[in-house]
Design a protein around this motif. Structure first.
Motif, PDB file in Angstrom:
ATOM      1  N   ASP A  11      -0.639  -0.023  10.120  1.00  0.00           N
ATOM      2  CA  ASP A  11      -2.091   0.468  10.758  1.00  0.00           C
ATOM      3  C   ASP A  11      -1.979   1.101  11.969  1.00  0.00           C
ATOM      4  O   ASP A  11      -2.084   0.604  13.288  1.00  0.00           O
ATOM      5  N   VAL A  48       6.651  -1.929   5.886  1.00  0.00           N
ATOM      6  CA  VAL A  48       7.466  -2.611   4.727  1.00  0.00           C
ATOM      7  C   VAL A  48       6.827  -2.046   3.462  1.00  0.00           C
ATOM      8  O   VAL A  48       5.692  -2.048   3.316  1.00  0.00           O
ATOM      9  N   LEU A  83       3.080  -2.367   1.553  1.00  0.00           N
ATOM     10  CA  LEU A  83       2.720  -3.613   1.240  1.00  0.00           C
ATOM     11  C   LEU A  83       1.179  -3.585   2.028  1.00  0.00           C
ATOM     12  O   LEU A  83       1.177  -3.233   3.050  1.00  0.00           O
TER      13      LEU A  83
HETATM   14  P1  AMP Z   1      -3.398  -7.392   8.313  1.00  0.00           P
HETATM   15  O1  AMP Z   1      -3.395  -9.128   7.994  1.00  0.00           O
HETATM   16  O2  AMP Z   1      -3.464  -6.640   7.142  1.00  0.00           O
HETATM   17  O3  AMP Z   1      -4.757  -7.450   9.503  1.00  0.00           O
HETATM   18  O4  AMP Z   1      -2.034  -7.104   9.032  1.00  0.00           O
HETATM   19  C1  AMP Z   1      -1.586  -7.809  10.137  1.00  0.00           C
HETATM   20  C2  AMP Z   1      -0.431  -7.056  10.617  1.00  0.00           C
HETATM   21  O5  AMP Z   1       0.553  -6.739   9.801  1.00  0.00           O
HETATM   22  C3  AMP Z   1      -0.829  -5.631  11.395  1.00  0.00           C
HETATM   23  O6  AMP Z   1      -0.342  -5.484  12.527  1.00  0.00           O
HETATM   24  C4  AMP Z   1      -0.581  -4.912  10.285  1.00  0.00           C
HETATM   25  O7  AMP Z   1       0.061  -3.615  10.800  1.00  0.00           O
HETATM   26  C5  AMP Z   1       0.833  -5.514   9.868  1.00  0.00           C
HETATM   27  N1  AMP Z   1       1.026  -4.996   8.524  1.00  0.00           N
HETATM   28  C6  AMP Z   1       0.577  -4.904   7.239  1.00  0.00           C
HETATM   29  N2  AMP Z   1       0.951  -4.409   6.385  1.00  0.00           N
HETATM   30  C7  AMP Z   1       2.186  -4.255   6.659  1.00  0.00           C
HETATM   31  C8  AMP Z   1       3.277  -3.491   6.054  1.00  0.00           C
HETATM   32  N3  AMP Z   1       3.414  -3.181   4.900  1.00  0.00           N
HETATM   33  N4  AMP Z   1       4.482  -3.197   6.963  1.00  0.00           N
HETATM   34  C9  AMP Z   1       4.363  -3.683   8.193  1.00  0.00           C
HETATM   35  N5  AMP Z   1       3.510  -4.295   8.988  1.00  0.00           N
HETATM   36  C10 AMP Z   1       2.333  -4.251   8.133  1.00  0.00           C
END
Ligand code: AMP
Length: 284
Positions: free
Chosen positions: A150, A176, A184
């Protein structure tokens, strides 16, 4: 690992840690955890005495026609994953505790939210900045960990902590990916088998653009075109945007000079996927 379900209890704990001089690292999430989230925990574990992960599907960052109600949730499974990854405290408050009756205060970060997802999802970053500042006040971390997945969120929150003098360091960690390159995301569960197969075009397009950049291409149109062409080769993909922006301000750039972010948002049916790559010219 302990799960904390009320704001009041979390505030009390954080006060005590602060008094004891503990280094607290915070990993904010909306749950339905995957390795992307856990990579943030690993980074937090390395430089914190206490690692707090929040799990909160934040209603204020979803638009009226978005997937707040449908967003996947599985607290029990998340508890097991978080504990395994080294989280000390899981903070999982209820919406009514975070936003009680009469709640009226919101954080608006201007400028940097005018572009990309900020333009496409009105009010989204107002919700993100509001909930993250609340989490910072409640948990009082020294550092907070976010994913480059993000990318605009990172830029918005960096602006917010600088402008509001919040004593929190924002740490951004790399995206990741699955073995085939797909980033992901908790939202990947919405994809049909065919959509999931085709979703690889986001990372493939970005990788082709990165290769061109490494070969010396600096022109925004050329870099965006290869991404657009690759995504359009997938029959089920509908492009929301393909943009090249300055990595600090998020404003569009025509040519890469300093550090730029090439970012995409693509619909597969109702599911909106995002991905990006950083393209930086090292200063000599
Ligand atoms: P979310 O639960 O989707 O709001 O994500 C929580 C945190 O995890 C945010 O800082 C996202 O940017 C991070 N995040 C989500 N997907 C990924 C990924 N594939 N790789 C690294 N960080 C991630």
């Amino acid at each position: 690992m302990k799960t904390i379900e009320t704001v009041a209890e979390m505030v009390q704990l954080a006060k005590a840690w602060r008094k004891d001089g503990k280094r607290v690292g915070l990993v904010p999430t909306m749950g339905y955890l995957h390795q992307g989230h856990l990579s943030l925990v690993a980074a937090a574990r390395l430089d914190s005495d206490i690692v707090v992960m929040s799990i909160f599907v934040n209603p204020t960052q979803f638009g009226p026609n978005e997937d707040y109600a449908a967003y996947p949730r599985d607290l029990e499974h998340d508890q097991a994953l978080a504990e395994g990854a080294g989280v000390d405290y899981l903070f999982a408050p209820q919406p009514g505790d975070m936003y009680p009756k009469g709640y009226s205060t919101f954080v608006n970060v201007e400028g940097v939210t005018d572009y990309l997802c900020g333009a496409k999802r009105p009010g989204h970053f107002r919700g993100v900045a509001t909930v993250v500042s609340k989490l910072f006040h409640i948990v009082q971390p020294e550092k907070a960990y976010f994913g480059q997945k993000d990318g605009q969120q990172v830029a918005v929150l960096r602006r917010m902590v600088a402008d509001l003098n919040m004593p929190v360091e924002i740490i951004a960690r790399p995206i990741v990916r699955e073995a085939d390159g797909v980033a992901l995301s908790s939202r990947n569960v919405y994809l049909s088998a065919e959509q999931r197969q085709q979703a690889v075009v986001l990372s493939q397009g970005l990788a082709k653009a990165r290769d061109l950049f490494i070969q010396g291409e600096r022109d925004g149109e050329a870099l965006k075109q290869v991404v657009t062409d690759t995504i359009q080769s997938a029959s089920l993909a509908k492009i929301d945007y393909v943009q090249l922006v300055d990595n600090l301000t998020m404003a569009p750039v025509d040519r890469i000079a300093g550090e730029a972010m090439l970012a995409v948002a693509v619909y597969f049916g109702e599911t909106r996927l995002i991905d990006n790559v950083l393209l930086a010219i090292e200063s000599e």
